[in-house]
Design a protein around this motif. Structure first.
Motif, short mmCIF file in Angstrom:
data_model
loop_
_atom_site.label_atom_id
_atom_site.label_comp_id
_atom_site.label_asym_id
_atom_site.label_seq_id
_atom_site.Cartn_x
_atom_site.Cartn_y
_atom_site.Cartn_z
N VAL A 67 0.84 -1.20 0.00
CA VAL A 67 0.00 0.00 0.00
C VAL A 67 0.88 1.25 0.00
CG1 VAL A 67 -1.61 1.36 1.39
CG2 VAL A 67 -2.01 -1.08 1.06
N PHE A 68 1.93 1.24 0.81
CA PHE A 68 2.81 2.40 0.88
C PHE A 68 3.49 2.65 -0.46
CE2 PHE A 68 7.05 4.22 1.92
CZ PHE A 68 6.61 5.45 2.38
N ARG A 69 3.95 1.59 -1.12
CA ARG A 69 4.57 1.76 -2.43
C ARG A 69 3.57 2.33 -3.44
NH1 ARG A 69 7.49 -3.12 -5.73
NH2 ARG A 69 5.35 -3.90 -5.82
N GLU A 70 2.34 1.88 -3.38
CA GLU A 70 1.32 2.37 -4.31
C GLU A 70 1.04 3.85 -4.06
OE1 GLU A 70 -0.74 1.44 -7.69
OE2 GLU A 70 0.28 -0.05 -6.45
N VAL A 71 0.99 4.26 -2.79
CA VAL A 71 0.76 5.66 -2.46
C VAL A 71 1.93 6.51 -2.97
CG1 VAL A 71 0.57 7.34 -0.58
CG2 VAL A 71 -0.72 5.20 -0.49
N ALA A 72 3.16 6.01 -2.76
CA ALA A 72 4.34 6.75 -3.22
C ALA A 72 4.32 6.92 -4.73
CB ALA A 72 5.61 6.01 -2.79
N GLU A 73 3.84 5.91 -5.45
CA GLU A 73 3.80 5.99 -6.91
C GLU A 73 2.66 6.86 -7.40
OE1 GLU A 73 2.94 3.13 -10.78
OE2 GLU A 73 3.70 2.23 -8.94
N ARG A 74 1.48 6.71 -6.82
CA ARG A 74 0.30 7.42 -7.31
C ARG A 74 0.26 8.88 -6.87
NH1 ARG A 74 -1.96 4.12 -11.28
NH2 ARG A 74 -1.48 1.98 -10.64
N GLY A 75 0.87 9.17 -5.72
CA GLY A 75 0.92 10.56 -5.28
C GLY A 75 -0.23 11.00 -4.40
N THR A 76 -1.29 10.21 -4.32
CA THR A 76 -2.41 10.52 -3.43
C THR A 76 -2.95 9.23 -2.85
OG1 THR A 76 -4.22 10.34 -5.06
CG2 THR A 76 -3.06 12.46 -4.93
N LEU A 77 -3.55 9.33 -1.66
CA LEU A 77 -4.17 8.15 -1.06
C LEU A 77 -5.39 7.71 -1.86
CD1 LEU A 77 -2.35 9.20 1.30
CD2 LEU A 77 -4.11 8.37 2.87
N THR A 78 -6.10 8.67 -2.43
CA THR A 78 -7.29 8.34 -3.22
C THR A 78 -6.93 7.53 -4.45
OG1 THR A 78 -8.38 10.38 -2.48
CG2 THR A 78 -9.26 9.32 -4.45
N ALA A 79 -5.88 7.96 -5.18
CA ALA A 79 -5.47 7.24 -6.38
C ALA A 79 -4.96 5.84 -6.04
CB ALA A 79 -4.39 8.03 -7.12
N ALA A 80 -4.22 5.73 -4.93
CA ALA A 80 -3.72 4.42 -4.51
C ALA A 80 -4.87 3.49 -4.14
CB ALA A 80 -2.77 4.58 -3.33
N ALA A 81 -5.88 4.04 -3.46
CA ALA A 81 -7.03 3.23 -3.09
C ALA A 81 -7.74 2.71 -4.34
CB ALA A 81 -8.00 4.04 -2.23
N GLY A 82 -7.90 3.57 -5.35
CA GLY A 82 -8.55 3.16 -6.58
C GLY A 82 -7.78 2.08 -7.30
N ALA A 83 -6.45 2.22 -7.34
CA ALA A 83 -5.62 1.24 -8.04
C ALA A 83 -5.64 -0.12 -7.34
CB ALA A 83 -4.18 1.76 -8.15
N LEU A 84 -5.72 -0.10 -6.01
CA LEU A 84 -5.68 -1.34 -5.24
C LEU A 84 -7.06 -1.95 -5.00
CD1 LEU A 84 -3.09 -0.17 -2.56
CD2 LEU A 84 -2.68 -1.90 -4.33
N GLY A 85 -8.12 -1.18 -5.26
CA GLY A 85 -9.46 -1.66 -4.98
C GLY A 85 -9.81 -1.59 -3.51
N TYR A 86 -9.13 -0.68 -2.77
CA TYR A 86 -9.39 -0.49 -1.35
C TYR A 86 -10.21 0.78 -1.15
CZ TYR A 86 -5.55 -3.81 -0.32
OH TYR A 86 -4.73 -4.92 -0.23
N THR A 87 -10.75 0.92 0.06
CA THR A 87 -11.31 2.21 0.43
C THR A 87 -10.17 3.12 0.87
OG1 THR A 87 -11.61 1.59 2.75
CG2 THR A 87 -13.42 1.09 1.23
N GLN A 88 -10.41 4.42 0.82
CA GLN A 88 -9.37 5.35 1.25
C GLN A 88 -9.07 5.18 2.73
OE1 GLN A 88 -9.76 9.34 -0.20
NE2 GLN A 88 -8.36 10.20 1.32
N SER A 89 -10.06 4.87 3.52
CA SER A 89 -9.82 4.68 4.95
C SER A 89 -8.94 3.46 5.20
CB SER A 89 -11.15 4.53 5.70
OG SER A 89 -11.88 3.40 5.24
N ALA A 90 -9.09 2.42 4.38
CA ALA A 90 -8.24 1.23 4.53
C ALA A 90 -6.79 1.58 4.20
CB ALA A 90 -8.73 0.11 3.63
N VAL A 91 -6.59 2.37 3.16
CA VAL A 91 -5.24 2.81 2.81
C VAL A 91 -4.66 3.65 3.94
CG1 VAL A 91 -3.91 4.30 1.25
CG2 VAL A 91 -5.59 2.70 0.32
N SER A 92 -5.46 4.56 4.49
CA SER A 92 -5.00 5.41 5.59
C SER A 92 -4.59 4.57 6.80
CB SER A 92 -6.10 6.40 5.98
OG SER A 92 -6.40 7.28 4.92
#
Length: 307
Positions: A13-38
């Motif tokens: 999840v952390f790597r995805e956030v670092a790549e996407r630049g936002t928690l929202t974009a990382a959540a969308g790419a992973l199929g998670y909710t933003q709260s789960a990423v947080s």
């Protein structure tokens, strides 16, 4: 919680956030909710006993501790993925190269380079993804790309300010060109004057991360009339062929122009240059990535060698 107890899920999840630049974009790419990423990021930060991300209005930025965690996470996750592939009897990742590219590179340069590599080294697998420059740079930093083809315009600033600096190699530098319908009066000559561009209708699209429009000749002393907007270069060129307006193109894209389009040079005013840059992290390249880099340089030299 000790950092040695962090989960692989949190690292991914952390790597995805670092790549996407936002928690929202990382959540969308992973199929998670933003709260789960947080929650996953929060668990990592508790284990690290330090903030890993700086939250800003335009997204997130890695802290010094975040860079340390990302660098180590990339190594750990790559090893885990390689182990999974080996257990499944799949080819080793050493034979695969991950390449990112900007939109117009896929029209001519990328197919030529990949085709040449397949002929000379058929065992090497190349996977590619198109993206905007900021996304590709973050993917390099996150270790999900090995190489990235990037476009650079004057004043040719660095692509980011992170450390260590990316290794950049300019593959070519050419003038910007103009695509006009063959039925247009400007198509009567191989070149036009910049003054002739006043009052024209343009086909343009927003440049990622920038306010200027891509497709309008730079530096026009008037507010341009935008007849159509499109991000895709091929869509722009087909709109030109249909007589819907003019658009700018990198010189290397000229071979991909469809019937009904004439590519001309523009005289007068400051010369507009564009650079094609191959970027990577400052570490030794595996042989497959080095071979692809060689193929890209050869293809670029072939394209930029002529006019």
């Amino acid at each position: 919680m000790d950092f040695s107890d962090v989960s692989l899920v949190a690292l991914r999840v952390f790597r995805e956030v670092a790549e996407r630049g936002t928690l929202t974009a990382a959540a969308g790419a992973l199929g998670y909710t933003q709260s789960a990423v947080s929650r996953q990021i929060a668990s990592l930060e508790r284990a690290a006993r330090s903030p890993l991300l700086e939250r800003r209005r335009d997204g997130v930025r890695l802290t010094a501790a975040g860079h340390v965690v990302l660098r180590r996470a990339v190594t750990v996750l790559d090893e885990i993925d390689a182990t999974a592939r080996e257990l499944a009897g799949l080819p080793a990742q050493a034979g695969t190269v991950r390449l990112g590219w900007f939109a117009s590179a896929g029209a001519v340069l990328l197919p030529r380079a990949v085709a040449a590599l397949r002929r000379s080294h058929p065992a090497i697998t190349v996977t590619t993804r198109e993206g905007a420059t900021p996304v590709l740079v973050r993917a390099l930093r996150a270790g999900t790309l090995d190489l990235a083809l990037l476009a650079s315009a004057p004043p040719f600033r660095p692509f980011d300010t992170e450390t260590p600096p990316l290794v950049l190699r300019t593959l070519g530098e050419r003038s910007l060109r103009l695509a006009v319908p063959v039925s247009h009066p400007l198509a009567a000559s191989d070149h036009v004057d910049v003054a002739d561009l006043r009052g024209q209708r343009w086909i343009a699209g927003p440049s990622a991360g920038e306010e200027k429009l891509m497709g309008v000749w730079p530096g026009l002393d008037e507010r341009p009339e935008i007849a159509h907007t499109a991000r895709d270069w091929l869509a722009k060129l087909h709109l030109v062929a249909a007589g819907c307006g003019l658009t700018t193109v990198p010189a290397a894209l000229a071979p991909a122009a469809p019937p009904g389009v004439r590519i001309v040079t523009v005289h007068g005013g400051p010369e507009e240059r564009r650079r094609l840059v191959l970027a990577r992290l400052p570490r030794p390249l595996p042989e497959p990535a080095a071979r692809l880099a060689d193929a890209l340089r050869a293809a670029a030299a072939d394209l930029h060698g002529g006019n």
